[in-house]
Design a protein around this motif. Structure first.
Motif, PDB file in Angstrom:
ATOM      1  N   ARG A 135      63.747  71.641 -15.653  1.00  0.00           N
ATOM      2  CA  ARG A 135      63.758  70.925 -14.370  1.00  0.00           C
ATOM      3  C   ARG A 135      63.996  69.431 -14.589  1.00  0.00           C
ATOM      4  NH1 ARG A 135      58.659  72.777 -10.833  1.00  0.00           N
ATOM      5  NH2 ARG A 135      59.934  71.999  -9.114  1.00  0.00           N
ATOM      6  N   ARG A 136      63.370  68.884 -15.603  1.00  0.00           N
ATOM      7  CA  ARG A 136      63.556  67.463 -15.911  1.00  0.00           C
ATOM      8  C   ARG A 136      65.002  67.173 -16.325  1.00  0.00           C
ATOM      9  NH1 ARG A 136      59.092  65.570 -19.770  1.00  0.00           N
ATOM     10  NH2 ARG A 136      60.167  67.058 -21.119  1.00  0.00           N
ATOM     11  N   LEU A 139      67.292  67.061 -13.342  1.00  0.00           N
ATOM     12  CA  LEU A 139      67.146  65.786 -12.642  1.00  0.00           C
ATOM     13  C   LEU A 139      67.863  64.669 -13.391  1.00  0.00           C
ATOM     14  CD1 LEU A 139      65.884  64.135 -10.361  1.00  0.00           C
ATOM     15  CD2 LEU A 139      63.799  63.957 -11.730  1.00  0.00           C
ATOM     16  N   TYR A 147      68.534  68.997  -8.411  1.00  0.00           N
ATOM     17  CA  TYR A 147      67.141  69.369  -8.642  1.00  0.00           C
ATOM     18  C   TYR A 147      66.597  70.126  -7.431  1.00  0.00           C
ATOM     19  CZ  TYR A 147      62.150  68.822  -9.759  1.00  0.00           C
ATOM     20  OH  TYR A 147      60.815  69.048 -10.019  1.00  0.00           O
ATOM     21  N   GLN A 151      65.391  74.067  -7.029  1.00  0.00           N
ATOM     22  CA  GLN A 151      63.945  74.223  -6.872  1.00  0.00           C
ATOM     23  C   GLN A 151      63.512  75.584  -6.346  1.00  0.00           C
ATOM     24  OE1 GLN A 151      61.020  70.879  -6.016  1.00  0.00           O
ATOM     25  NE2 GLN A 151      61.485  71.608  -3.962  1.00  0.00           N
TER      26      GLN A 151
END
Length: 269
Positions: A135-136, A139, A147, A151
């Protein structure tokens, strides 16, 4: 809009609904109180429901990176209670919000009537770290739009996503417009992955409800079960469907489960 002032001068947006024994609802990674929309109406029939935005997110942000610890976030809840003149409340937290509730139970138990942890963990393992690393990286490389687009894959069951595509698409612009700075999100991820209370969990005497979904693909149910087993007297409730955000997927199931637990705590006290 209504704001409380935290211990370090930060502004915390909050709102209240209903009357009765107070409940504070604390969101997960996104930090916004809007996450709890499927709960507010039903809970407010019996309780004073307090929802707030974590410092640095949603309406509690000023577009500057924040320096927050888990203890500091627990202090933010205490600041909201102080602003409202409340000695104590039930705290219900989703994932990261649940971790903050546990920290409050370990450091300021007098402020709590109970803690409910939804799809939480006591220690991040290799699987959970990998999920947050992905996820990081989304981003970092592709930005907030990508992102937010990704999600739902972490939050909801596949079939639910397919059946609610129009709803998810309609929500995206609002979520993107309120998205915290990347530095804030990265700092939050690092902070929560570092949470490891160890034997401190055994000191908790506050009534605790731990809930999980068997199909949670972000925080696997085994991590939540391990958390419940580490807290003396904790009640564990597991649902079969709903994934990481089962509070939104099957709100009537969660709301009933929560209200029954709260009624038991308040009746005993």
């Amino acid at each position: 809009m209504t704001f409380a002032t935290s211990f370090d001068g930060a502004s915390i947006y909050f709102e209240t609904h209903g009357k009765g024994v107070p409940i504070v609802l604390s969101a997960g990674m996104g930090g916004g109180g809007g996450f709890w929309a499927p709960q507010i109406e039903q809970l407010a029939k019996r309780h004073q429901v307090i929802v707030y935005d974590h410092v640095g997110t949603a309406r509690s942000r000023d577009d500057k990176p924040i320096d927050r610890t888990i203890a500091g976030m627990a202090g933010d809840i205490a600041s909201v209670l102080d602003h409202l003149g409340l000695d104590s409340a039930h705290v219900v937290g989703h994932a990261i919000g649940g971790i903050v509730g546990l920290e409050l139970a370990m450091t300021q138990p007098r402020r709590l009537r109970s803690v409910t942890v939804v799809n939480g963990w006591g220690r991040a393992d290799a699987f959970l770290r990998r999920c947050f690393e992905v996820r990081r990286e989304i981003l970092r490389v592709s930005g907030p739009k990508a992102y937010v687009r990704a999600q739902p894959l972490f939050l909801f069951p596949p079939q639910w996503i397919a059946e609610n595509e129009a709803r998810l698409d309609a929500d995206e612009p609002h979520i993107i417009s309120h998205f915290p700075p990347a530095e804030t999100m990265n700092a939050r991820i690092e902070m929560f992955l570092a949470f490891d209370p160890g034997e401190r969990l055994q000191t908790i005497k506050t009534p605790v409800l731990v809930t999980t979904a068997a199909d949670d693909a972000l925080v696997p149910a085994y991590l939540t079960r391990e958390l419940a087993a580490a807290i003396p007297g904790a009640t564990l409730k597991e649902v079969s469907y709903g994934a990481h955000a089962f509070t939104a997927v099957t709100p009537e199931v969660f709301n009933t489960m929560l209200l029954e637990f709260l009624a038991g705590v308040d009746g005993a006290s």
